[in-house]
Design a protein around this motif. Structure first.
Motif, PDB file in Angstrom:
ATOM      1  N   ARG A   1       0.827  -1.213   0.000  1.00 16.89           N
ATOM      2  CA  ARG A   1       0.000   0.000   0.000  1.00 16.89           C
ATOM      3  C   ARG A   1       0.864   1.268   0.000  1.00 16.89           C
ATOM      4  NH1 ARG A   1      -4.926  -0.383  -2.060  1.00 16.89           N
ATOM      5  NH2 ARG A   1      -3.644  -1.729  -3.324  1.00 16.89           N
TER       6      ARG A   1
ATOM      7  N   TYR B   1      -0.281   3.832  -2.784  1.00 17.74           N
ATOM      8  CA  TYR B   1      -0.728   5.195  -2.482  1.00 17.74           C
ATOM      9  C   TYR B   1       0.359   6.230  -2.754  1.00 17.74           C
ATOM     10  CZ  TYR B   1      -5.120   3.473  -0.651  1.00 17.74           C
ATOM     11  OH  TYR B   1      -6.357   2.898  -0.549  1.00 17.74           O
TER      12      TYR B   1
ATOM     13  N   TYR C   1      -8.499  -2.347  -9.129  1.00 16.80           N
ATOM     14  CA  TYR C   1      -9.411  -3.142  -8.311  1.00 16.80           C
ATOM     15  C   TYR C   1     -10.156  -4.183  -9.142  1.00 16.80           C
ATOM     16  CZ  TYR C   1      -8.483  -0.142  -4.317  1.00 16.80           C
ATOM     17  OH  TYR C   1      -7.870   0.506  -3.282  1.00 16.80           O
TER      18      TYR C   1
ATOM     19  N   LYS D   1      -3.586  -8.174  -4.222  1.00 17.40           N
ATOM     20  CA  LYS D   1      -4.529  -7.597  -3.236  1.00 17.40           C
ATOM     21  C   LYS D   1      -5.620  -8.577  -2.773  1.00 17.40           C
ATOM     22  CE  LYS D   1      -6.250  -3.635  -1.341  1.00 17.40           C
ATOM     23  NZ  LYS D   1      -6.103  -3.598   0.114  1.00 17.40           N
TER      24      LYS D   1
ATOM     25  N   TYR E   1      -5.936  -4.006   8.477  1.00 18.06           N
ATOM     26  CA  TYR E   1      -6.357  -2.738   7.895  1.00 18.06           C
ATOM     27  C   TYR E   1      -5.491  -1.579   8.382  1.00 18.06           C
ATOM     28  CZ  TYR E   1      -9.922  -0.485   5.147  1.00 18.06           C
ATOM     29  OH  TYR E   1     -10.579   0.162   4.133  1.00 18.06           O
TER      30      TYR E   1
ATOM     31  N   ILE F   1      -2.448  -1.488   6.239  1.00 16.01           N
ATOM     32  CA  ILE F   1      -2.780  -0.824   4.971  1.00 16.01           C
ATOM     33  C   ILE F   1      -2.605   0.682   5.133  1.00 16.01           C
ATOM     34  CG2 ILE F   1      -4.762  -0.160   3.541  1.00 16.01           C
ATOM     35  CD1 ILE F   1      -5.819  -3.007   3.793  1.00 16.01           C
TER      36      ILE F   1
ATOM     37  N   TRP G   1     -18.461   3.239  -1.189  1.00 11.75           N
ATOM     38  CA  TRP G   1     -17.252   3.779  -1.853  1.00 11.75           C
ATOM     39  C   TRP G   1     -17.597   4.954  -2.761  1.00 11.75           C
ATOM     40  CZ3 TRP G   1     -13.559   2.352   0.986  1.00 11.75           C
ATOM     41  CH2 TRP G   1     -13.385   1.037   1.421  1.00 11.75           C
TER      42      TRP G   1
ATOM     43  N   GLU H   1     -15.041   7.629  -1.823  1.00  9.73           N
ATOM     44  CA  GLU H   1     -13.962   7.875  -2.781  1.00  9.73           C
ATOM     45  C   GLU H   1     -14.033   9.257  -3.423  1.00  9.73           C
ATOM     46  OE1 GLU H   1     -11.260   6.324  -3.165  1.00  9.73           O
ATOM     47  OE2 GLU H   1     -11.601   4.342  -2.296  1.00  9.73           O
TER      48      GLU H   1
ATOM     49  N   GLU I   1     -16.004   3.378   7.590  1.00 14.00           N
ATOM     50  CA  GLU I   1     -15.063   2.490   6.887  1.00 14.00           C
ATOM     51  C   GLU I   1     -14.686   1.297   7.770  1.00 14.00           C
ATOM     52  OE1 GLU I   1     -11.374   4.399   5.947  1.00 14.00           O
ATOM     53  OE2 GLU I   1     -10.655   2.754   4.684  1.00 14.00           O
TER      54      GLU I   1
ATOM     55  N   SER J   1     -15.374  -1.889   5.755  1.00  9.58           N
ATOM     56  CA  SER J   1     -14.334  -2.422   4.861  1.00  9.58           C
ATOM     57  C   SER J   1     -13.591  -3.636   5.437  1.00  9.58           C
ATOM     58  CB  SER J   1     -13.389  -1.287   4.473  1.00  9.58           C
ATOM     59  OG  SER J   1     -12.471  -1.719   3.528  1.00  9.58           O
TER      60      SER J   1
ATOM     61  N   PHE K   1     -13.616  -6.569  -4.360  1.00 11.05           N
ATOM     62  CA  PHE K   1     -12.883  -5.396  -4.845  1.00 11.05           C
ATOM     63  C   PHE K   1     -13.522  -4.785  -6.089  1.00 11.05           C
ATOM     64  CE2 PHE K   1      -9.467  -7.229  -2.163  1.00 11.05           C
ATOM     65  CZ  PHE K   1      -9.350  -6.146  -1.311  1.00 11.05           C
TER      66      PHE K   1
ATOM     67  N   ALA L   1     -15.418  -1.927  -5.049  1.00 12.90           N
ATOM     68  CA  ALA L   1     -14.587  -0.725  -4.909  1.00 12.90           C
ATOM     69  C   ALA L   1     -14.331  -0.098  -6.284  1.00 12.90           C
ATOM     70  CB  ALA L   1     -13.270  -1.077  -4.228  1.00 12.90           C
TER      71      ALA L   1
END
Ligand code: GLN
Length: 488
Positions: free
Chosen positions: A24, A28, A66, A123, A149, A152, A295, A299, A402, A406, A430, A433
């Motif tokens: 991650r 990211y 995803y 993933k 999590y 992540i 999401w 998102e 979340e 999630s 996913f 997502a």
């Protein structure tokens, strides 16, 4: 029962925690640079695309990452097993980052394709391996996913700061010049740093492999020794068609309603079949639908909320001002603070904790509340920029949601999926997502900052729609529990 790892969890959890943290970090870290690198002119070392083109590439990339989880899950289920899929996926991801370290457009796109494919392999399968560390009746499972999590989000929090500094800071550029290197290539140092993160993750994974030797094994081939190559082709082609269909939503937004109708039809189709496996699939699809809605709001952080932060918020803390992009890390900070509390809560409540459909409904409720909070904030913008506490509050509410949805979703998928379809079902998770990311883009397209009243309505309408979904889901909790057939 293995209790030798982090907080009384199996030792393999620590390994998966750090592997996923570094993965991650890469994902990211790279994502933070992507749009900026594309829109900066060549004089700034970028590709010089216009915003529209850059946003379209960004959207397709984040969706594909995803969406390819379905293919990655299928490959693990039918060919190489989750454990090896994570290793191969990680190697492909690292190769992708290092490819992007080279300064050219061809290597840029080749790198993106490699990262999307590698993430698709890694993933979903690392997530199913977390589930495989626990027996179905183990109450530590949801807590284990909360801890995972946190890994992540540790990666997600730190990496934009590191890659952003390498790519954009004057300090690093002058160091490069001092070493006789081209400072315009600073972006590629950021991409390479992401690759270093993934490599570190792989080293952890390989060194501690004996902790995971009992999970994620390759499936036995069919009786005649063959593997389902034909079905692999169908899944690969289906994924490409789905990517193309989702891209078509840009031109024909009404397709979104077709998508919803198809999902409801699929839920009813499976729910009314007599066998327990079909009923579980119906339950998975209800979770899928709820996650997609979740999401779609959540998102918008990179779009709606980033614009609200940039144009309508005073970005100051204790008298210091900070760049609006820093808001992107606030969600991760909340996860790191809240994940231990939720892990503790689920262990503490044990068998008394709410059922997973009830947790999902609560998750939707919190994300709806986050947009309710934005209604007065939006109204206040009529008098000028608002204080930062509105967004801190928004991220708090969204992160509580979340944490309820999630990690619980990851955990629930591993419980509901028939063993031989574990990877595929995680891929479907996913996919929610992927679709949510796309919907978020469609919704954010309506964002206008000029008129406070209109902006308040923008948030209010979305809060109402999600609020309605929340009520429906609460009403469906007993039915979904029945569909799950004894799985909590
Ligand atoms: N933020 C989480 C992650 O990066 C959740 C992603 C998702 O499922 N949409 O894993």
């Amino acid at each position: 029962m293995d209790t030798g790892g982090l907080g009384g969890h199996p030792r393999g959890l620590t390994t998966l925690f750090f592997t996923e943290m570094w993965e991650r970090f890469s994902y990211y870290g790279m994502r933070a640079l992507l749009i900026l690198f594309m829109v900066k002119t060549a004089a700034d070392g970028g590709l010089g695309y216009d915003t529209k083109k850059a946003a379209a590439i960004y959207g397709t990339y984040t969706m594909s990452v995803y969406l390819l989880s379905i293919l990655g899950g299928f490959i693990a289920d039918n060919f190489i097993g989750a454990r090896r899929a994570v290793l191969v996926g990680g190697i492909i991801i690292a190769t992708g980052h290092f490819t992007m370290a080279i300064n050219s457009e061809v290597t840029f796109f080749a790198g993106l394709v490699l990262i999307a494919m590698g993430t698709g392999l890694l993933k979903p399968n690392i997530s199913t391996m977390v589930g495989s560390l626990y027996t179905p009746a183990d109450d530590r499972r949801d807590a284990g996913f909360s801890i995972f999590y946190m890994g992540i989000n540790l990666g997600a929090f730190v990496s934009p700061l590191v890659t952003g500094w390498l790519a954009q800071s004057a300090g690093w550029k002058s160091l490069l010049s001092g070493w006789g290197l081209n400072p315009l290539h600073s972006w590629h140092w950021g991409f390479a740093a992401a690759g270093v993160g993934m490599t570190l993750g792989l080293i952890v994974y390989v060194l501690q492999r004996e902790r995971l030797a009992h999970v994620g094994n390759a499936p036995a081939p069919e009786a005649d020794g063959s593997r389902p190559w034909g079905r692999l082709g169908v899944v690969a082609l289906g994924s490409l068609i789905l990517i193309a269909a989702m891209k078509a939503c840009d031109t024909y937004p009404a397709l979104v309603y077709v998508l919803f109708a198809l999902q409801i039809a699929a839920i009813l189709f499976f729910a009314f079949k007599p066998d327990p496996d079909s009923k579980r699939i119906a339950a998975i699809l209800v979770f899928f639908f709820a996650a997609e809605i979740f999401w779609a709001i959540f998102e918008q952080t990179g779009s709606t909320i980033s614009l609200f932060a940039d144009e309508l918020t005073r970005n100051e803390f204790l008298g210091y001002s900070f760049p609006s992009s820093w808001w992107q890390s606030v969600n991760s900070v909340w996860v790191i603070l809240l994940a231990p509390i939720f892990a503790w809560l689920w262990i503490r409540l044990g068998a008394r904790q709410p059922s997973s459909p009830a947790k999902f409904a609560l998750g939707l409720l919190f994300v709806a509340l986050s947009f309710v909070l934005m209604v007065p904030a939006a109204k206040l913008t009529a008098e000028g920029k608002v204080g930062p506490m509105w967004l801190v509050g928004l991220f708090f509410l969204q992160t509580v949601g979340e944490m309820l949805l999630s990690p619980v979703g990851l955990s629930t998928m591993t419980k509901l999926a028939p063993q031989r379809l574990l990877g595929l079902v995680m891929g479907i998770w996913f996919l929610a997502a992927a679709l949510g990311n796309k919907l978020a883009g469609v919704l954010a397209g309506e964002f206008r900052s000029e008129n406070a009243g209109d902006l308040a309505t923008f948030f209010w309408h979305q809060a109402l729609a999600v609020g309605a979904c929340t009520l429906v889901l609460f009403a469906l909790v007993p039915w979904v529990k029945k569909l799950m057939g004894g799985v909590r």
